[in-house]
Design a protein around this motif. Structure first.
Motif, PDB file in Angstrom:
ATOM      1  N   ALA A 127      10.217 -62.996  55.078  1.00  0.00           N
ATOM      2  CA  ALA A 127      11.852 -63.260  55.144  1.00  0.00           C
ATOM      3  C   ALA A 127      12.097 -64.740  54.678  1.00  0.00           C
ATOM      4  O   ALA A 127      13.048 -64.976  53.598  1.00  0.00           O
ATOM      5  CB  ALA A 127      12.265 -63.393  56.540  1.00  0.00           C
ATOM      6  N   ILE A 156      14.134 -57.638  56.815  1.00  0.00           N
ATOM      7  CA  ILE A 156      12.719 -57.365  56.657  1.00  0.00           C
ATOM      8  C   ILE A 156      12.184 -56.477  57.965  1.00  0.00           C
ATOM      9  O   ILE A 156      12.247 -57.138  58.771  1.00  0.00           O
ATOM     10  CB  ILE A 156      11.843 -58.421  55.947  1.00  0.00           C
ATOM     11  CG1 ILE A 156      10.203 -57.784  56.179  1.00  0.00           C
ATOM     12  CG2 ILE A 156      11.879 -59.796  56.692  1.00  0.00           C
ATOM     13  CD1 ILE A 156       9.731 -56.872  55.180  1.00  0.00           C
ATOM     14  N   TYR A 180       6.069 -52.301  55.224  1.00  0.00           N
ATOM     15  CA  TYR A 180       7.138 -53.186  55.148  1.00  0.00           C
ATOM     16  C   TYR A 180       8.553 -52.786  54.490  1.00  0.00           C
ATOM     17  O   TYR A 180       8.461 -52.335  53.266  1.00  0.00           O
ATOM     18  CB  TYR A 180       6.523 -54.322  54.214  1.00  0.00           C
ATOM     19  CG  TYR A 180       5.233 -54.840  54.830  1.00  0.00           C
ATOM     20  CD1 TYR A 180       5.189 -55.857  55.689  1.00  0.00           C
ATOM     21  CD2 TYR A 180       3.973 -54.311  54.413  1.00  0.00           C
ATOM     22  CE1 TYR A 180       4.094 -56.435  56.198  1.00  0.00           C
ATOM     23  CE2 TYR A 180       2.906 -54.864  54.916  1.00  0.00           C
ATOM     24  CZ  TYR A 180       2.662 -55.775  55.818  1.00  0.00           C
ATOM     25  OH  TYR A 180       1.542 -56.123  56.342  1.00  0.00           O
ATOM     26  N   SER A 190       7.025 -60.990  59.600  1.00  0.00           N
ATOM     27  CA  SER A 190       8.485 -60.797  59.325  1.00  0.00           C
ATOM     28  C   SER A 190       9.127 -62.057  59.115  1.00  0.00           C
ATOM     29  O   SER A 190       9.993 -62.122  58.262  1.00  0.00           O
ATOM     30  CB  SER A 190       9.176 -60.241  60.603  1.00  0.00           C
ATOM     31  OG  SER A 190       9.114 -61.026  61.817  1.00  0.00           O
ATOM     32  N   PHE A 231      12.096 -53.058  53.278  1.00  0.00           N
ATOM     33  CA  PHE A 231      12.929 -54.097  52.735  1.00  0.00           C
ATOM     34  C   PHE A 231      14.409 -53.493  52.773  1.00  0.00           C
ATOM     35  O   PHE A 231      14.521 -52.539  51.861  1.00  0.00           O
ATOM     36  CB  PHE A 231      12.669 -54.781  51.535  1.00  0.00           C
ATOM     37  CG  PHE A 231      11.516 -55.556  51.419  1.00  0.00           C
ATOM     38  CD1 PHE A 231      10.560 -55.220  51.379  1.00  0.00           C
ATOM     39  CD2 PHE A 231      11.634 -56.984  51.836  1.00  0.00           C
ATOM     40  CE1 PHE A 231       9.224 -55.785  51.293  1.00  0.00           C
ATOM     41  CE2 PHE A 231      10.824 -57.803  51.476  1.00  0.00           C
ATOM     42  CZ  PHE A 231       9.416 -57.488  51.458  1.00  0.00           C
ATOM     43  N   LYS A 232      15.406 -53.690  53.737  1.00  0.00           N
ATOM     44  CA  LYS A 232      16.517 -53.172  53.539  1.00  0.00           C
ATOM     45  C   LYS A 232      18.108 -53.882  53.982  1.00  0.00           C
ATOM     46  O   LYS A 232      17.614 -54.692  54.787  1.00  0.00           O
ATOM     47  CB  LYS A 232      16.595 -51.866  54.594  1.00  0.00           C
ATOM     48  CG  LYS A 232      17.785 -50.797  54.426  1.00  0.00           C
ATOM     49  CD  LYS A 232      17.825 -49.728  55.232  1.00  0.00           C
ATOM     50  CE  LYS A 232      19.117 -48.672  55.113  1.00  0.00           C
ATOM     51  NZ  LYS A 232      19.412 -48.108  55.979  1.00  0.00           N
ATOM     52  N   ARG A 271      20.113 -62.802  50.813  1.00  0.00           N
ATOM     53  CA  ARG A 271      19.900 -62.173  49.249  1.00  0.00           C
ATOM     54  C   ARG A 271      20.769 -62.956  48.279  1.00  0.00           C
ATOM     55  O   ARG A 271      21.823 -63.322  48.584  1.00  0.00           O
ATOM     56  CB  ARG A 271      20.750 -60.704  49.595  1.00  0.00           C
ATOM     57  CG  ARG A 271      19.899 -59.770  50.294  1.00  0.00           C
ATOM     58  CD  ARG A 271      18.806 -58.976  49.601  1.00  0.00           C
ATOM     59  NE  ARG A 271      19.487 -58.319  48.291  1.00  0.00           N
ATOM     60  CZ  ARG A 271      19.734 -56.947  48.546  1.00  0.00           C
ATOM     61  NH1 ARG A 271      19.819 -56.418  49.561  1.00  0.00           N
ATOM     62  NH2 ARG A 271      20.168 -56.526  47.272  1.00  0.00           N
ATOM     63  N   MET A 320      11.128 -64.690  50.665  1.00  0.00           N
ATOM     64  CA  MET A 320      12.478 -64.179  50.168  1.00  0.00           C
ATOM     65  C   MET A 320      13.489 -65.190  49.772  1.00  0.00           C
ATOM     66  O   MET A 320      14.015 -65.410  48.859  1.00  0.00           O
ATOM     67  CB  MET A 320      12.782 -62.951  50.812  1.00  0.00           C
ATOM     68  CG  MET A 320      12.188 -61.647  50.755  1.00  0.00           C
ATOM     69  SD  MET A 320      12.347 -60.678  49.004  1.00  0.00           S
ATOM     70  CE  MET A 320      13.820 -60.269  49.150  1.00  0.00           C
ATOM     71  N   SER A 379      11.971 -57.022  63.147  1.00  0.00           N
ATOM     72  CA  SER A 379      12.758 -57.193  61.891  1.00  0.00           C
ATOM     73  C   SER A 379      12.930 -58.801  61.959  1.00  0.00           C
ATOM     74  O   SER A 379      13.100 -59.393  63.160  1.00  0.00           O
ATOM     75  CB  SER A 379      13.689 -56.431  61.826  1.00  0.00           C
ATOM     76  OG  SER A 379      13.589 -55.033  61.954  1.00  0.00           O
ATOM     77  N   ILE A 435      15.733 -53.575  46.097  1.00  0.00           N
ATOM     78  CA  ILE A 435      15.811 -53.259  47.686  1.00  0.00           C
ATOM     79  C   ILE A 435      16.926 -52.101  47.595  1.00  0.00           C
ATOM     80  O   ILE A 435      17.925 -52.099  46.873  1.00  0.00           O
ATOM     81  CB  ILE A 435      16.365 -54.651  48.071  1.00  0.00           C
ATOM     82  CG1 ILE A 435      15.277 -55.611  48.227  1.00  0.00           C
ATOM     83  CG2 ILE A 435      16.770 -54.428  49.827  1.00  0.00           C
ATOM     84  CD1 ILE A 435      15.657 -56.898  48.380  1.00  0.00           C
TER      85      ILE A 435
END
Lengths: 180, 141
Positions: free
Chosen positions: B58, B94, B87, B54, B89-90, B111, B61, B106, B119
């Protein structure tokens, strides 16, 4: 007073002395086991330093942020701070667009201080103003575990672009992250 | 009533001391077995792997979205079997999900909303996760 003990007394004394050393030895063994556990069994990982570094470089490489960006040639200059962009409005844009941690960011906050060569603070801006001061205060308490926070401070030598002139300066970044 | 101090002083006392030593040995054995069981359960536990994944995904990203220009990155792990988990992604999270277990782990990531993306998305049991940013569009597959 007769301090001389008899045979039975000697036996009891010896047994108690033996027990005392035995308990001491058991305590040492217990501490050794705890030490071994702490050394070899890792159940937590701390990525706050790395996260702070990534945040710092995201700020320093973000063309929509505080650095100088030449639109004509589409090139950003990571170590040149554009003074006209070093303000709260730019930081709000960063917060809501390029480094967006959700509407209520409870993960990371930062303070950026731009300092000139003589050490005078030119301006300071805060990312996630709502939580920065709280986590900054918590970080001072050095409380470990949930409820506390960690502060990572770094300083960079930068060039400050003020209209057409460029001067030397420093950018201090203080990042606070709450403990998990 | 017997004097308790006499237990070490006669034959019966010696017998009782032997019992104490036996009980002590049994206790030590129980503690050792319990500790070994505990260490073994930690070794088998997949929560730590989820915890690592996780955080690692993250941070990946966070890094990828702030790179100037386009990028393709194939995320894989050498010591962890990625295909064991799903996995998700929301929003800014993550989540690592184990299909057979309700507990998920999580971690938040940032973002870059100037980049559009696919996503929310759930990647199911793949041995690698592909991230691609092309013309300001992030695709996770």
């Amino acid at each position: 007073m007769n301090l001389k003990t008899n045979k039975k007394g000697d036996q009891t004394f010896n047994t108690l002395t033996f027990m005392f050393f035995k308990v001491g030895f058991l305590i040492i063994v217990l501490f050794f086991l705890v030490y071994l556990y702490k050394s070899y069994v890792v159940t937590k990982i701390d990525v706050t330093d790395l996260e702070a570094q990534i945040f710092t470089h995201s700020i320093l490489n973000n063309k929509d942020g505080i650095i100088y960006y030449d639109e004509e040639i589409d090139r950003s200059y990571p170590e040149i701070i554009d003074l006209s962009k070093f303000n709260d409005k730019t930081m709000e844009q960063i917060e809501s667009n390029s480094i967006f941690y959700g509407k209520d960011n409870r993960h990371l906050a930062a303070k950026l201080e731009l300092i000139d060569e003589s050490g005078q603070i030119i301006n300071k801006i805060v990312y996630n103003n709502k939580w920065y001061e709280r986590w900054h205060t918590l970080a001072k308490t050095k409380v470990k575990g949930p409820g506390g926070s960690k502060e990572i401070v770094s300083s960079f030598y930068v060039l400050i672009k003020n209209k057409e002139t460029i001067e030397k300066g420093f950018l201090n970044i203080s990042i606070t992250i709450p403990n998990n | 009533m017997k004097n308790p101090n006499r237990i070490f002083k006669n034959k019966r006392g010696v017998e009782q001391e032997v019992y104490f030593v036996i009980i002590e040995s049994v206790l030590v054995l129980v503690v050792i077995i319990a500790m070994l069981q505990w260490v073994s359960s930690i070794a088998k536990d997949e929560d730590f792997e989820k915890l690592i994944l996780s955080r690692d995904i993250a941070l990946t990203m966070n890094t990828l979205q702030n790179i100037p220009g386009d990028i393709y990155y194939n995320y894989s792990a050498t010591n962890i079997e990625l295909q064991k988990f799903n996995y998700k992604f929301k929003d800014n999270l993550i989540s690592i999900l184990d299909p057979g277990k309700p507990l998920k782990i999580s971690y938040p990531f940032s973002r870059n909303l100037l980049i559009s993306s696919n996503i929310p998305i759930t990647i199911e049991k793949k041995d690698s996760i592909e991230f691609e940013i092309n013309n300001n569009i992030l695709t996770i597959k």
